[in-house]
Design a protein around this motif. Structure first.
Motif, PDB file in Angstrom:
ATOM      1  N   PRO A  39      75.573  47.210  56.349  1.00 14.44           N
ATOM      2  CA  PRO A  39      75.531  48.518  57.015  1.00 14.44           C
ATOM      3  C   PRO A  39      74.200  49.201  56.752  1.00 14.44           C
ATOM      4  O   PRO A  39      73.535  48.912  55.757  1.00 14.44           O
ATOM      5  CB  PRO A  39      76.679  49.280  56.332  1.00 14.44           C
ATOM      6  N   PRO A  40      73.797  50.117  57.630  1.00 13.35           N
ATOM      7  CA  PRO A  40      72.574  50.888  57.382  1.00 13.35           C
ATOM      8  C   PRO A  40      72.745  51.720  56.110  1.00 13.35           C
ATOM      9  O   PRO A  40      73.605  52.583  56.050  1.00 13.35           O
ATOM     10  CB  PRO A  40      72.454  51.780  58.614  1.00 13.35           C
ATOM     11  N   THR A  41      71.948  51.416  55.094  1.00 18.15           N
ATOM     12  CA  THR A  41      72.138  52.065  53.802  1.00 18.15           C
ATOM     13  C   THR A  41      70.865  52.642  53.209  1.00 18.15           C
ATOM     14  O   THR A  41      70.883  53.105  52.082  1.00 18.15           O
ATOM     15  CB  THR A  41      72.699  51.058  52.779  1.00 18.15           C
ATOM     16  N   ARG A  42      69.768  52.622  53.911  1.00 20.00           N
ATOM     17  CA  ARG A  42      68.515  53.084  53.330  1.00 20.00           C
ATOM     18  C   ARG A  42      68.222  54.521  53.751  1.00 20.00           C
ATOM     19  O   ARG A  42      68.313  54.870  54.919  1.00 20.00           O
ATOM     20  CB  ARG A  42      67.350  52.185  53.759  1.00 20.00           C
ATOM     21  N   THR A  43      67.874  55.322  52.764  1.00 23.97           N
ATOM     22  CA  THR A  43      67.412  56.684  52.994  1.00 23.97           C
ATOM     23  C   THR A  43      65.951  56.729  52.574  1.00 23.97           C
ATOM     24  O   THR A  43      65.491  55.847  51.833  1.00 23.97           O
ATOM     25  CB  THR A  43      68.212  57.694  52.152  1.00 23.97           C
ATOM     26  N   PRO A  44      65.210  57.737  53.004  1.00 18.18           N
ATOM     27  CA  PRO A  44      63.822  57.847  52.541  1.00 18.18           C
ATOM     28  C   PRO A  44      63.717  57.884  51.009  1.00 18.18           C
ATOM     29  O   PRO A  44      62.788  57.322  50.436  1.00 18.18           O
ATOM     30  CB  PRO A  44      63.332  59.144  53.185  1.00 18.18           C
ATOM     31  N   GLU A  45      64.700  58.496  50.349  1.00 12.22           N
ATOM     32  CA  GLU A  45      64.677  58.568  48.892  1.00 12.22           C
ATOM     33  C   GLU A  45      64.857  57.174  48.265  1.00 12.22           C
ATOM     34  O   GLU A  45      64.187  56.822  47.290  1.00 12.22           O
ATOM     35  CB  GLU A  45      65.772  59.521  48.382  1.00 12.22           C
ATOM     36  N   ILE A  46      65.766  56.397  48.826  1.00 12.17           N
ATOM     37  CA  ILE A  46      65.975  55.028  48.331  1.00 12.17           C
ATOM     38  C   ILE A  46      64.724  54.201  48.578  1.00 12.17           C
ATOM     39  O   ILE A  46      64.294  53.440  47.713  1.00 12.17           O
ATOM     40  CB  ILE A  46      67.218  54.388  48.993  1.00 12.17           C
ATOM     41  N   ILE A  47      64.117  54.344  49.739  1.00  8.08           N
ATOM     42  CA  ILE A  47      62.884  53.613  50.055  1.00  8.08           C
ATOM     43  C   ILE A  47      61.789  53.978  49.059  1.00  8.08           C
ATOM     44  O   ILE A  47      61.067  53.101  48.576  1.00  8.08           O
ATOM     45  CB  ILE A  47      62.426  53.897  51.507  1.00  8.08           C
ATOM     46  N   LYS A  48      61.665  55.241  48.724  1.00 10.32           N
ATOM     47  CA  LYS A  48      60.643  55.684  47.763  1.00 10.32           C
ATOM     48  C   LYS A  48      60.832  54.972  46.420  1.00 10.32           C
ATOM     49  O   LYS A  48      59.867  54.485  45.824  1.00 10.32           O
ATOM     50  CB  LYS A  48      60.724  57.204  47.591  1.00 10.32           C
ATOM     51  N   GLU A  49      62.063  54.862  45.964  1.00 10.96           N
ATOM     52  CA  GLU A  49      62.344  54.156  44.698  1.00 10.96           C
ATOM     53  C   GLU A  49      62.060  52.663  44.817  1.00 10.96           C
ATOM     54  O   GLU A  49      61.516  52.053  43.896  1.00 10.96           O
ATOM     55  CB  GLU A  49      63.795  54.392  44.257  1.00 10.96           C
ATOM     56  N   LYS A  50      62.422  52.066  45.953  1.00  4.74           N
ATOM     57  CA  LYS A  50      62.152  50.638  46.176  1.00  4.74           C
ATOM     58  C   LYS A  50      60.654  50.361  46.166  1.00  4.74           C
ATOM     59  O   LYS A  50      60.203  49.339  45.662  1.00  4.74           O
ATOM     60  CB  LYS A  50      62.762  50.157  47.500  1.00  4.74           C
ATOM     61  N   LEU A  51      59.857  51.267  46.741  1.00  2.73           N
ATOM     62  CA  LEU A  51      58.401  51.102  46.749  1.00  2.73           C
ATOM     63  C   LEU A  51      57.836  51.149  45.335  1.00  2.73           C
ATOM     64  O   LEU A  51      56.916  50.404  45.003  1.00  2.73           O
ATOM     65  CB  LEU A  51      57.731  52.143  47.636  1.00  2.73           C
ATOM     66  N   LYS A  52      58.393  52.005  44.487  1.00  2.00           N
ATOM     67  CA  LYS A  52      57.959  52.057  43.083  1.00  2.00           C
ATOM     68  C   LYS A  52      58.250  50.726  42.394  1.00  2.00           C
ATOM     69  O   LYS A  52      57.409  50.198  41.668  1.00  2.00           O
ATOM     70  CB  LYS A  52      58.664  53.193  42.337  1.00  2.00           C
ATOM     71  N   GLU A  53      59.452  50.178  42.611  1.00  2.00           N
ATOM     72  CA  GLU A  53      59.817  48.885  42.031  1.00  2.00           C
ATOM     73  C   GLU A  53      58.897  47.780  42.554  1.00  2.00           C
ATOM     74  O   GLU A  53      58.429  46.946  41.787  1.00  2.00           O
ATOM     75  CB  GLU A  53      61.268  48.530  42.379  1.00  2.00           C
ATOM     76  N   LEU A  54      58.647  47.790  43.844  1.00  2.56           N
ATOM     77  CA  LEU A  54      57.789  46.775  44.459  1.00  2.56           C
ATOM     78  C   LEU A  54      56.382  46.831  43.879  1.00  2.56           C
ATOM     79  O   LEU A  54      55.757  45.796  43.653  1.00  2.56           O
ATOM     80  CB  LEU A  54      57.746  46.969  45.981  1.00  2.56           C
ATOM     81  N   GLY A  55      55.888  48.026  43.608  1.00  2.00           N
ATOM     82  CA  GLY A  55      54.555  48.192  43.051  1.00  2.00           C
ATOM     83  C   GLY A  55      54.387  47.576  41.671  1.00  2.00           C
ATOM     84  O   GLY A  55      53.269  47.290  41.236  1.00  2.00           O
ATOM     85  N   LYS A  56      55.483  47.318  40.986  1.00  2.00           N
ATOM     86  CA  LYS A  56      55.447  46.714  39.650  1.00  2.00           C
ATOM     87  C   LYS A  56      55.475  45.184  39.699  1.00  2.00           C
ATOM     88  O   LYS A  56      55.241  44.536  38.690  1.00  2.00           O
ATOM     89  CB  LYS A  56      56.634  47.208  38.820  1.00  2.00           C
ATOM     90  N   LYS A  57      55.776  44.621  40.851  1.00  2.00           N
ATOM     91  CA  LYS A  57      55.888  43.165  40.983  1.00  2.00           C
ATOM     92  C   LYS A  57      54.523  42.568  41.318  1.00  2.00           C
ATOM     93  O   LYS A  57      53.899  42.957  42.307  1.00  2.00           O
ATOM     94  CB  LYS A  57      56.882  42.795  42.085  1.00  2.00           C
ATOM     95  N   PRO A  58      54.062  41.616  40.528  1.00  2.00           N
ATOM     96  CA  PRO A  58      52.777  40.981  40.845  1.00  2.00           C
ATOM     97  C   PRO A  58      52.899  40.051  42.054  1.00  2.00           C
ATOM     98  O   PRO A  58      53.974  39.530  42.336  1.00  2.00           O
ATOM     99  CB  PRO A  58      52.454  40.185  39.584  1.00  2.00           C
ATOM    100  N   ASN A  59      51.800  39.890  42.775  1.00  2.00           N
ATOM    101  CA  ASN A  59      51.722  38.942  43.886  1.00  2.00           C
ATOM    102  C   ASN A  59      52.732  39.229  44.990  1.00  2.00           C
ATOM    103  O   ASN A  59      53.234  38.322  45.643  1.00  2.00           O
ATOM    104  CB  ASN A  59      51.872  37.509  43.380  1.00  2.00           C
ATOM    105  N   THR A  60      53.019  40.504  45.174  1.00  2.00           N
ATOM    106  CA  THR A  60      53.956  40.975  46.185  1.00  2.00           C
ATOM    107  C   THR A  60      53.414  42.289  46.734  1.00  2.00           C
ATOM    108  O   THR A  60      52.876  43.091  45.978  1.00  2.00           O
ATOM    109  CB  THR A  60      55.346  41.212  45.558  1.00  2.00           C
ATOM    110  N   ALA A  61      53.553  42.503  48.036  1.00  2.00           N
ATOM    111  CA  ALA A  61      53.083  43.776  48.594  1.00  2.00           C
ATOM    112  C   ALA A  61      53.806  44.086  49.891  1.00  2.00           C
ATOM    113  O   ALA A  61      54.265  43.191  50.599  1.00  2.00           O
ATOM    114  CB  ALA A  61      51.580  43.733  48.848  1.00  2.00           C
ATOM    115  N   LEU A  62      53.876  45.377  50.185  1.00  2.00           N
ATOM    116  CA  LEU A  62      54.308  45.880  51.471  1.00  2.00           C
ATOM    117  C   LEU A  62      53.146  46.727  51.975  1.00  2.00           C
ATOM    118  O   LEU A  62      52.620  47.561  51.240  1.00  2.00           O
ATOM    119  CB  LEU A  62      55.565  46.739  51.330  1.00  2.00           C
ATOM    120  N   LEU A  63      52.723  46.463  53.213  1.00  2.00           N
ATOM    121  CA  LEU A  63      51.593  47.181  53.809  1.00  2.00           C
ATOM    122  C   LEU A  63      52.023  47.792  55.138  1.00  2.00           C
ATOM    123  O   LEU A  63      52.661  47.126  55.961  1.00  2.00           O
ATOM    124  CB  LEU A  63      50.425  46.228  54.050  1.00  2.00           C
TER     125      LEU A  63
END
Length: 187
Positions: A39-63
């Motif tokens: 189901p659609p479960t993403r809010t802007p707030e959840i996305i903001k937290e996911k981006l923080k987590e993603l920023g900690k992962k090496p060799n991974t990026a969202l652009l």
């Protein structure tokens, strides 16, 4: 991560104001066809937290995919496995921006970065057999189908195969008439 620019698009790191667009893309079943069981479960707030987590992962990026004409229209992402060998990529663009060439240029810029800057051996991405636009764009860029999961997804009540499309280093350089600085894949 730095930004990359082509004629139509610029790939850049996401900003807080992009969270609304990222949430809408994630919740739109047309742009997330492979994931329609959820189901659609993403809010802007959840996305903001996911981006923080993603920023900690090496060799991974969202652009983010920024355009001169339409502003931010979507995103590309990648995750290396294991680092410097290969990467899986993804893309999502709002439906109102389909057919404008943004996806092709965004993936081309990402391929250039992954093969020429990161020195990867293989780049791959998953899509659905019924997603003719994605399969056609991947083939146009030089990807080949390398695997298929039969009846791996249901979209709009119809079952589709999930397909893995990939491109190896030598194919990238040869198809673009570029010199491969590392013979034999550099391994």
């Amino acid at each position: 991560m730095e930004s990359f620019s082509g004629e139509k698009v610029t790939l850049r790191p996401p900003r807080e104001e992009d969270c609304e667009l990222l949430a809408s893309l994630r919740n739109d079943l047309r742009t997330q066809g492979w994931n329609q069981r959820l189901p659609p479960t993403r809010t802007p707030e959840i996305i903001k937290e996911k981006l923080k987590e993603l920023g900690k992962k090496p060799n991974t990026a969202l652009l983010m995919i920024d355009t001169k004409e339409d502003g931010a229209v979507g995103y590309v992402d990648y995750s290396e496995r294991p680092p410097r060998l290969g990467a899986t990529i993804g893309i999502s663009i709002g439906t109102e921006h389909w057919g404008k060439g943004y996806a092709l240029e965004a993936i081309e810029l990402l391929l250039e970065f992954l093969f020429e800057e990161r020195g990867l051996q293989v780049v791959s991405g998953w899509t659905l057999s019924g997603n003719k636009r994605a399969v056609g764009a991947a083939k146009k860029l030089g990807f080949e189908r390398s695997a298929r999961v039969r009846e791996g997804a249901m979209i709009g009540g119809r079952v589709h195969d999930t397909v893995l499309m990939d491109m190896i280093r030598e194919e990238y350089f040869e198809s673009r008439g570029k010199e491969n600085g590392m013979k034999g894949g550099g391994r």
